[in-house]
Design a protein around this motif. Structure first.
Motif, PDB file in Angstrom:
ATOM      1  N   MET A   1       4.619  -9.060  -3.795  1.00 27.93           N
ATOM      2  CA  MET A   1       3.719  -8.424  -2.640  1.00 27.93           C
ATOM      3  C   MET A   1       4.642  -8.625  -0.929  1.00 27.93           C
ATOM      4  SD  MET A   1       0.374  -6.121  -2.496  1.00 27.93           S
ATOM      5  CE  MET A   1      -0.123  -7.896  -2.216  1.00 27.93           C
ATOM      6  N   LYS A   2       5.212  -7.771  -1.016  1.00 29.82           N
ATOM      7  CA  LYS A   2       5.915  -7.604   1.032  1.00 29.82           C
ATOM      8  C   LYS A   2       4.456  -8.021   1.577  1.00 29.82           C
ATOM      9  CE  LYS A   2      10.363  -6.344   0.678  1.00 29.82           C
ATOM     10  NZ  LYS A   2      11.347  -8.029   0.616  1.00 29.82           N
ATOM     11  N   HIS A   3       4.717  -8.657   2.883  1.00 24.45           N
ATOM     12  CA  HIS A   3       3.773  -9.083   3.388  1.00 24.45           C
ATOM     13  C   HIS A   3       3.284  -7.814   3.942  1.00 24.45           C
ATOM     14  CE1 HIS A   3       0.961 -12.018   4.962  1.00 24.45           C
ATOM     15  NE2 HIS A   3       1.211 -11.794   6.232  1.00 24.45           N
ATOM     16  N   LYS A   6       0.847  -5.823   1.779  1.00 26.81           N
ATOM     17  CA  LYS A   6      -0.891  -7.046   2.131  1.00 26.81           C
ATOM     18  C   LYS A   6      -1.528  -6.609   3.105  1.00 26.81           C
ATOM     19  CE  LYS A   6       0.303 -11.040   0.334  1.00 26.81           C
ATOM     20  NZ  LYS A   6       0.551 -12.533  -0.146  1.00 26.81           N
ATOM     21  N   ILE A   7      -1.110  -6.398   4.555  1.00 29.02           N
ATOM     22  CA  ILE A   7      -2.340  -5.944   5.858  1.00 29.02           C
ATOM     23  C   ILE A   7      -2.024  -5.074   5.715  1.00 29.02           C
ATOM     24  CG2 ILE A   7      -1.538  -6.056   8.497  1.00 29.02           C
ATOM     25  CD1 ILE A   7      -0.279  -8.444   8.255  1.00 29.02           C
ATOM     26  N   CYS A   9      -3.084  -2.591   3.184  1.00 31.87           N
ATOM     27  CA  CYS A   9      -4.011  -3.186   2.219  1.00 31.87           C
ATOM     28  C   CYS A   9      -5.062  -3.478   2.996  1.00 31.87           C
ATOM     29  CB  CYS A   9      -3.813  -4.074   1.431  1.00 31.87           C
ATOM     30  SG  CYS A   9      -3.008  -3.089   0.304  1.00 31.87           S
ATOM     31  N   ILE A  10      -5.048  -4.424   3.670  1.00 36.06           N
ATOM     32  CA  ILE A  10      -6.264  -4.653   4.782  1.00 36.06           C
ATOM     33  C   ILE A  10      -7.027  -4.036   4.933  1.00 36.06           C
ATOM     34  CG2 ILE A  10      -7.356  -6.639   6.158  1.00 36.06           C
ATOM     35  CD1 ILE A  10      -5.686  -8.393   4.627  1.00 36.06           C
TER      36      ILE A  10
ATOM     37  N   TRP B 133       0.870 -15.431   7.762  1.00 40.47           N
ATOM     38  CA  TRP B 133      -0.438 -16.166   6.933  1.00 40.47           C
ATOM     39  C   TRP B 133       0.892 -17.102   6.071  1.00 40.47           C
ATOM     40  CZ3 TRP B 133      -3.256 -11.803   3.634  1.00 40.47           C
ATOM     41  CH2 TRP B 133      -4.057 -11.610   4.895  1.00 40.47           C
ATOM     42  N   ARG B 175       7.072 -18.203   0.560  1.00 39.50           N
ATOM     43  CA  ARG B 175       6.360 -16.707  -0.489  1.00 39.50           C
ATOM     44  C   ARG B 175       6.603 -17.384  -1.387  1.00 39.50           C
ATOM     45  NH1 ARG B 175       3.696 -15.495   3.180  1.00 39.50           N
ATOM     46  NH2 ARG B 175       4.390 -14.079   5.264  1.00 39.50           N
TER      47      ARG B 175
END
Lengths: 89, 216
Positions: A1-3, A6-7, A9-10, B133, B175
């Motif tokens: 999943m691309k970063h 994730k962000i 989603c949060i 991160w 990653r």
């Protein structure tokens, strides 16, 4: 999943929580509306605090500069003995 | 050439590859003299006619590498070869694919930066950690040990320039799930030439962060 996913989603989860608070009557609506502002201020404070702590505890090594000069002198002497012309500086 | 002196005593098989982009300071002449002293199997000159960028310099040097592991370091003495044994030890203890030198833990450190330079560095670091991160403490340092296959793979997938390239390599490696370990190093800022950090570098850094946010 691309970063970025994730962000996002949060962010979506936080937004959902906030909308939930607005819909329910747990906190007064006028205060719930201000929560994102508080969140941004908190993030900013966290950032400034971390930079401040990082600056106060910034590891320095003045002794390493001295040791390095000694190593350079030693290496130059060694190389001169071996006949390597390393210039005069 | 401190490493050339101690490594044989520790039974480590190695070669030193110098990538030189036609620097006018006589680097290539000195390398040829060092080859006379240590043998041209130990010291390898990978010369290029003109300055062609960091990523391609790594790729060019890598073509000459014969070992299973490669250490990349700056040759201006801001990276001291005395830390090489700790990189190798850490790799052997943990089996890591990458061991990265970090200036920002106890035992590490930086010399030669003024307050503004430290502030910029800390700010950049907090920003990168908050949005990326990455799982390592020093993103823009370049003193690292890589498993050769991993390095080849990373170099071919990284597109950034300058020290954003260092950050892209370690973020992509993280990653991809590679095992990354850290060892403390000290960094004595350039004795020769001046370290550059101006407005345009900061803009490049921010663009790099946004790129990595979307690309990895």
């Amino acid at each position: 999943m691309k970063h970025i996913v994730k962000i996002l989603c949060i962010l979506v989860a936080v937004a959902a929580f906030w909308i939930g608070l607005l819909q329910s009557a747990v906190v007064p609506r006028s205060q719930a509306l201000l929560l994102p502002v508080y969140l941004i201020i908190t993030l900013g404070c966290y950032g400034l605090l971390m930079v401040g702590i990082g600056l106060m505890r910034f590891p320095t090594c003045p002794q390493e500069a001295v040791l390095l000069q000694q190593d350079i002198i030693e290496a130059k002497d060694f190389l001169k003995q071996k006949g390597v012309d390393i210039g005069s500086d | 050439m401190w490493g050339v002196g101690i490594a044989p005593k520790r039974n480590i098989d190695f070669e030193v590859i110098v990538v030189d982009d036609g620097s006018p300071d006589g680097t290539q002449e000195i390398i040829k003299q060092l080859q006379q002293v240590y043998g041209d199997g130990r010291i390898i000159l990978a010369a290029r006619p003109k300055k062609l960028g960091l990523g391609t310099a790594y790729a060019h040097g890598l073509k000459h590498a014969s070992g299973n592991f490669v250490v990349i370091m700056d040759a201006d003495l801001s990276h001291h070869p005395k830390y090489l044994p700790s990189f190798i030890k850490k790799q052997m203890e943990t089996g890591a694919s990458i061991v990265t030198g970090t200036r920002y833990v106890s035992g590490g450190g930086v010399h030669g930066w003024n307050l503004l330079r430290k502030l910029t560095s800390r700010g950049a670091n907090v920003l990168a950690h908050t949005i990326l991160w990455p799982g390592v403490s020093d993103l823009t340092g370049s003193f690292r040990l890589y498993r050769k296959s991993v390095l080849e793979n990373l170099i071919s997938s990284c597109v950034s320039k300058g020290y954003v390239f260092q950050m892209e390599m370690i973020v992509r490696a993280s990653r991809q799930g590679h095992h990354i370990e850290e060892v403390p190093i000290t960094f004595v800022d350039r004795l020769y030439g001046s370290s550059k950090l101006g407005g345009s570098e900061i803009v490049e850094y921010l663009k790099g962060l946004v790129y990595l946010l979307f690309a990895t």
